[in-house]
Design an enzyme around this catalytic site. Structure first.
Site, PDB file in Angstrom:
ATOM      1  N   PHE A  23     -64.153  20.906  37.219  1.00 27.13           N
ATOM      2  CA  PHE A  23     -64.453  19.493  37.477  1.00 27.13           C
ATOM      3  C   PHE A  23     -65.000  19.378  38.913  1.00 27.13           C
ATOM      4  O   PHE A  23     -64.435  19.948  39.840  1.00 27.13           O
ATOM      5  CB  PHE A  23     -63.158  18.676  37.350  1.00 27.13           C
ATOM      6  CG  PHE A  23     -63.351  17.229  36.996  1.00 27.13           C
ATOM      7  CD1 PHE A  23     -63.072  16.759  35.716  1.00 27.13           C
ATOM      8  CD2 PHE A  23     -63.806  16.324  37.945  1.00 27.13           C
ATOM      9  CE1 PHE A  23     -63.240  15.425  35.389  1.00 27.13           C
ATOM     10  CE2 PHE A  23     -63.977  14.994  37.632  1.00 27.13           C
ATOM     11  CZ  PHE A  23     -63.690  14.536  36.360  1.00 27.13           C
ATOM     12  N   VAL A  82     -60.765  16.712  43.970  1.00 26.61           N
ATOM     13  CA  VAL A  82     -60.457  15.436  43.327  1.00 26.61           C
ATOM     14  C   VAL A  82     -61.146  14.351  44.161  1.00 26.61           C
ATOM     15  O   VAL A  82     -60.915  14.255  45.373  1.00 26.61           O
ATOM     16  CB  VAL A  82     -58.939  15.176  43.242  1.00 26.61           C
ATOM     17  CG1 VAL A  82     -58.665  14.029  42.280  1.00 26.61           C
ATOM     18  CG2 VAL A  82     -58.184  16.425  42.811  1.00 26.61           C
ATOM     19  N   ILE A  83     -62.021  13.613  43.506  1.00 26.54           N
ATOM     20  CA  ILE A  83     -62.818  12.602  44.230  1.00 26.54           C
ATOM     21  C   ILE A  83     -62.584  11.239  43.595  1.00 26.54           C
ATOM     22  O   ILE A  83     -62.680  11.101  42.365  1.00 26.54           O
ATOM     23  CB  ILE A  83     -64.317  12.982  44.205  1.00 26.54           C
ATOM     24  CG1 ILE A  83     -64.512  14.380  44.823  1.00 26.54           C
ATOM     25  CG2 ILE A  83     -65.144  11.938  44.970  1.00 26.54           C
ATOM     26  CD1 ILE A  83     -65.918  14.933  44.714  1.00 26.54           C
ATOM     27  N   THR A  87     -61.330   3.808  39.142  1.00 29.16           N
ATOM     28  CA  THR A  87     -59.988   3.452  38.655  1.00 29.16           C
ATOM     29  C   THR A  87     -58.943   4.199  39.482  1.00 29.16           C
ATOM     30  O   THR A  87     -59.288   4.935  40.400  1.00 29.16           O
ATOM     31  CB  THR A  87     -59.815   3.864  37.172  1.00 29.16           C
ATOM     32  OG1 THR A  87     -59.813   5.299  37.118  1.00 29.16           O
ATOM     33  CG2 THR A  87     -60.936   3.321  36.302  1.00 29.16           C
ATOM     34  N   HIS A  89     -57.167   6.601  38.386  1.00 24.62           N
ATOM     35  CA  HIS A  89     -56.976   7.940  37.789  1.00 24.62           C
ATOM     36  C   HIS A  89     -56.819   8.996  38.894  1.00 24.62           C
ATOM     37  O   HIS A  89     -55.993   9.908  38.795  1.00 24.62           O
ATOM     38  CB  HIS A  89     -58.192   8.259  36.904  1.00 24.62           C
ATOM     39  CG  HIS A  89     -58.033   9.479  36.070  1.00 24.62           C
ATOM     40  ND1 HIS A  89     -57.123   9.578  35.034  1.00 24.62           N
ATOM     41  CD2 HIS A  89     -58.653  10.685  36.116  1.00 24.62           C
ATOM     42  CE1 HIS A  89     -57.208  10.778  34.489  1.00 24.62           C
ATOM     43  NE2 HIS A  89     -58.121  11.474  35.129  1.00 24.62           N
TER      44      HIS A  89
HETATM   45  N1  INI Z   1     -60.149  16.622  37.808  1.00 20.92           N
HETATM   46  C1  INI Z   1     -60.583  17.116  38.985  1.00 20.92           C
HETATM   47  O1  INI Z   1     -60.470  18.324  39.237  1.00 20.92           O
HETATM   48  N2  INI Z   1     -61.125  16.271  39.904  1.00 20.92           N
HETATM   49  C2  INI Z   1     -61.256  14.932  39.665  1.00 20.92           C
HETATM   50  O2  INI Z   1     -61.792  14.210  40.543  1.00 20.92           O
HETATM   51  C3  INI Z   1     -60.795  14.411  38.432  1.00 20.92           C
HETATM   52  N3  INI Z   1     -60.916  13.007  38.156  1.00 20.92           N
HETATM   53  O3  INI Z   1     -61.158  12.226  39.083  1.00 20.92           O
HETATM   54  O4  INI Z   1     -60.758  12.569  37.021  1.00 20.92           O
HETATM   55  C4  INI Z   1     -60.240  15.312  37.486  1.00 20.92           C
HETATM   56  N4  INI Z   1     -59.804  14.873  36.304  1.00 20.92           N
HETATM   57  C5  INI Z   1     -59.552  15.762  35.186  1.00 20.92           C
HETATM   58  C6  INI Z   1     -58.139  16.329  35.183  1.00 20.92           C
HETATM   59  O5  INI Z   1     -57.957  17.252  36.243  1.00 20.92           O
HETATM   60  C7  INI Z   1     -57.831  17.062  33.866  1.00 20.92           C
HETATM   61  O6  INI Z   1     -58.718  18.137  33.709  1.00 20.92           O
HETATM   62  C8  INI Z   1     -57.921  16.147  32.641  1.00 20.92           C
HETATM   63  O7  INI Z   1     -57.166  14.981  32.818  1.00 20.92           O
HETATM   64  C9  INI Z   1     -57.418  16.900  31.375  1.00 20.92           C
HETATM   65  O8  INI Z   1     -56.052  17.302  31.524  1.00 20.92           O
END
Ligand code: INI
Length: 154
Positions: A23, A82-83, A87, A89
């Site tokens: 991600f 993580v950015i 929302t 989230h």
């Molecule tokens: N995962 C990240 O590594 N960075 C993010 O910014 C992020 N956001 O913002 O949603 C993110 N979400 C996915 C999460 O880590 C899981 O892979 C997903 O929820 C499935 O379990």
């Protein structure tokens, strides 16, 4: 005479595992490049380095835990980005990954370092992935090297 233990910044003979999340791969690939470059410039051979890709930051902890328990690695380096979006989230992902890696630092017998960016903006992430503010992947790798050296002396 005081006994003082200080970690050397030489990678030694141990193996290093890197867990990196896909991600925000635009950023995390730069963190990975910084971490590998740092390990190699501190003496690690590429055979000592294993890279495991996971989908997102939330998945880092489980794989880091498995790697730390495998007895194959001197340290585990965790990389992610993580950015903040529109929302809340972001807050939950940050909480999950920081709590998970934090817990591993109590439970694991090898160092598990934290190279997960938690940024409000993409610009802040770019700044920490090899531009203005250095490379947080390289910092996490250097910390792993130092911690392996410290642990070896205890
Ligand atoms: N995962 C990240 O590594 N960075 C993010 O910014 C992020 N956001 O913002 O949603 C993110 N979400 C996915 C999460 O880590 C899981 O892979 C997903 O929820 C499935 O379990």
């Amino acid at each position: 005479m005081v006994t003082e233990i200080k970690g050397q910044l030489t990678a030694g003979k141990g193996n290093y595992a890197i867990v990196v999340s896909r991600f925000n791969e635009f950023i995390t690939s730069k963190l990975l490049g910084g971490a590998v470059d740092c390990l190699e410039r501190h003496g690690a051979d590429e055979k000592q380095i294993t890279v495991v890709w996971v989908p997102g930051a939330c998945e880092i902890t489980l794989v880091a835990k498995k790697l730390s328990q495998s007895e194959k690695y001197a340290a585990v380096i965790c990389l992610g980005a993580v950015i903040r979006g529109q929302t809340n989230h972001y807050d939950y992902v940050c909480q999950q990954v920081t709590r998970g890696i934090g817990q591993l630092n109590y439970d694991a017998s090898v160092p598990v370092t934290f190279g997960v960016l938690t940024c409000d903006t993409l610009e802040q992430a770019v700044e920490r992935a090899g531009t203005k503010m250095g490379n947080s992947g390289a910092n996490a790798a250097l910390t792993a090297i130092e911690m392996v050296n410290v642990i070896d002396q205890i």
